[in-house]
Enzyme design. Structure first.
Site, mmCIF file in Angstrom:
data_model
loop_
_atom_site.group_PDB
_atom_site.id
_atom_site.type_symbol
_atom_site.label_atom_id
_atom_site.label_comp_id
_atom_site.label_asym_id
_atom_site.label_seq_id
_atom_site.Cartn_x
_atom_site.Cartn_y
_atom_site.Cartn_z
ATOM 1 N N ARG A 236 0.849 -1.186 0.000
ATOM 2 C CA ARG A 236 0.000 0.000 0.000
ATOM 3 C C ARG A 236 0.888 1.240 0.000
ATOM 4 N NH1 ARG A 236 -3.373 -2.587 -1.779
ATOM 5 N NH2 ARG A 236 -5.502 -3.011 -1.054
ATOM 6 N N GLU A 265 -2.416 7.865 -4.592
ATOM 7 C CA GLU A 265 -2.683 7.327 -5.922
ATOM 8 C C GLU A 265 -4.139 7.408 -6.361
ATOM 9 O OE1 GLU A 265 -3.471 2.624 -5.684
ATOM 10 O OE2 GLU A 265 -1.474 3.178 -5.032
ATOM 11 N N HIS A 297 -0.403 0.215 -9.936
ATOM 12 C CA HIS A 297 -1.136 -0.724 -9.080
ATOM 13 C C HIS A 297 -1.591 -1.941 -9.894
ATOM 14 C CE1 HIS A 297 -3.440 -0.738 -5.043
ATOM 15 N NE2 HIS A 297 -3.284 -1.973 -5.466
#
Length: 332
Positions: A236, A265, A297
């Site tokens: 994360r 993000e 991601h």
């Protein structure tokens, strides 16, 4: 019960996978392109279930509004749930997630970042497009015999360790709940964080984001690390304080960073912003470093993993509708 399900933050590939599976189960589904926010929460008004992704922020106000609409279940199509106020949802709306979908997918992406940065694959690719075949600046090092520090030894971390041991690396691991039996079997060692920081040539973050792990990597942590350490984050974004990482990169303390996640993000990742000016100064600065690779991601994004996510998400909903035990429920 034929539940009405609204999917938020969906892309064409989401609809392509979920629609036939959901219809086969008899679900009434609707797909919304936008993130679920306070501004567009009206789109959930007739839903029994909302399905969300990592950038849908469900704070207390959103939770309460969903509850007033009669939404009975929030289904996360991901493992992390730090974007949902679980405390606010308690006794109002059930929350389920996908705890494991393909640990090997994320572990393999972690290693891809590691190898690309070490052997400068990304730089070589652009050079050879311009017929530049010079080797200057492309020297890497053997991973064999180096020390990898793995923070978090859940399913992803364990999968990663198996790959790293295949490179004959020494592996140090940190986890509040160590699996000593597996450590003995695979030949890695649990240690404290300070020791891991001090001895690792490469550090990989594979732990969840909690109050305790926020900014796990900051200036103090980086100061303890080896000169020239490589840092990989497929966990994360807020596990790393990005401004401190940038200072470490500028000083040369951090030789390379591979980031599949970024602490801010949610405004950028999964979106095409190629025709816009990037307004996040910190992210823009990161992208100027030739020893940093940022991916959007995508560590989870394999065919196998995506199908596992879809099946688990829809089966979570099916179990809820049938009154079965919710084995993937998120509880405080």
């Amino acid at each position: 019960m034929r539940p009405k399900i609204t999917f938020f933050d969906t892309k064409p590939y989401d609809k392509e996978i979920y629609k036939p599976l959901a219809e086969k189960m008899g679900f009434d589904v609707r797909f919304v392109f936008y993130h679920l926010t306070e501004d567009n929460i009206l789109l959930a008004q007739d839903a029994d279930v909302v399905v969300i992704f990592v950038n849908d922020i469900l704070n207390e106000k959103v939770i309460n509004k969903l509850h007033s609409y009669g939404v009975k279940l929030i289904a996360l199509r991901c493992a992390g749930f730090n974007n949902v106020d679980i405390k606010a949802a308690k006794d109002k709306i059930k929350v389920v997630r996908v705890p494991a979908y393909s640990p090997s997918a994320i572990a393999e992406h972690t290693v891809a970042l590691m190898l690309s940065l070490n052997r400068k694959i990304h730089r070589a690719y652009f050079r050879t497009r311009d017929a530049n075949f010079s080797l200057n600046g492309l020297m890497g090092y053997n991973l064999n015999g180096k020390t990898a520090g793995v923070i978090g030894t859940g399913k992803i971390g364990k999968s990663l360790i198996k790959i790293l041991k295949g490179f004959e690396m020494d592996v140090l691991a940190y986890d509040p709940f160590p699996d000593n039996k597996l450590a003995e079997s695979l030949g890695y060692q649990y240690t404290d964080l300070d020791t891991l920081f001090q001895k690792s040539d490469v550090i990989s973050l594979n732990c969840p984001l909690t109050r305790e792990t926020k900014w796990l990597i900051d200036k103090d942590a980086i100061d303890m690390m080896k000169e020239g350490v490589m840092i990989i984050n497929t966990g994360r974004g807020k596990l790393i304080k990005t401004t401190d990482l940038i200072e470490g990169l500028k000083a040369g303390k951090v030789s390379a960073a591979g980031l599949d996640v970024y602490e801010e993000e949610n405004e950028f990742f999964f979106e095409d912003l190629s025709d816009q000016v990037l307004e996040d100064d910190v992210l823009a600065r990161l992208l100027t470093f030739n020893n940093v690779i940022v991916t959007s991601h995508q560590a989870f994004f394999t065919k196998e993993a995506f199908m596992n996510i879809a099946n688990t998400t829809l089966n979570n909903i099916k179990d809820f509708c049938e009154g079965k035990e919710l084995k993937n429920e998120v509880k405080i």
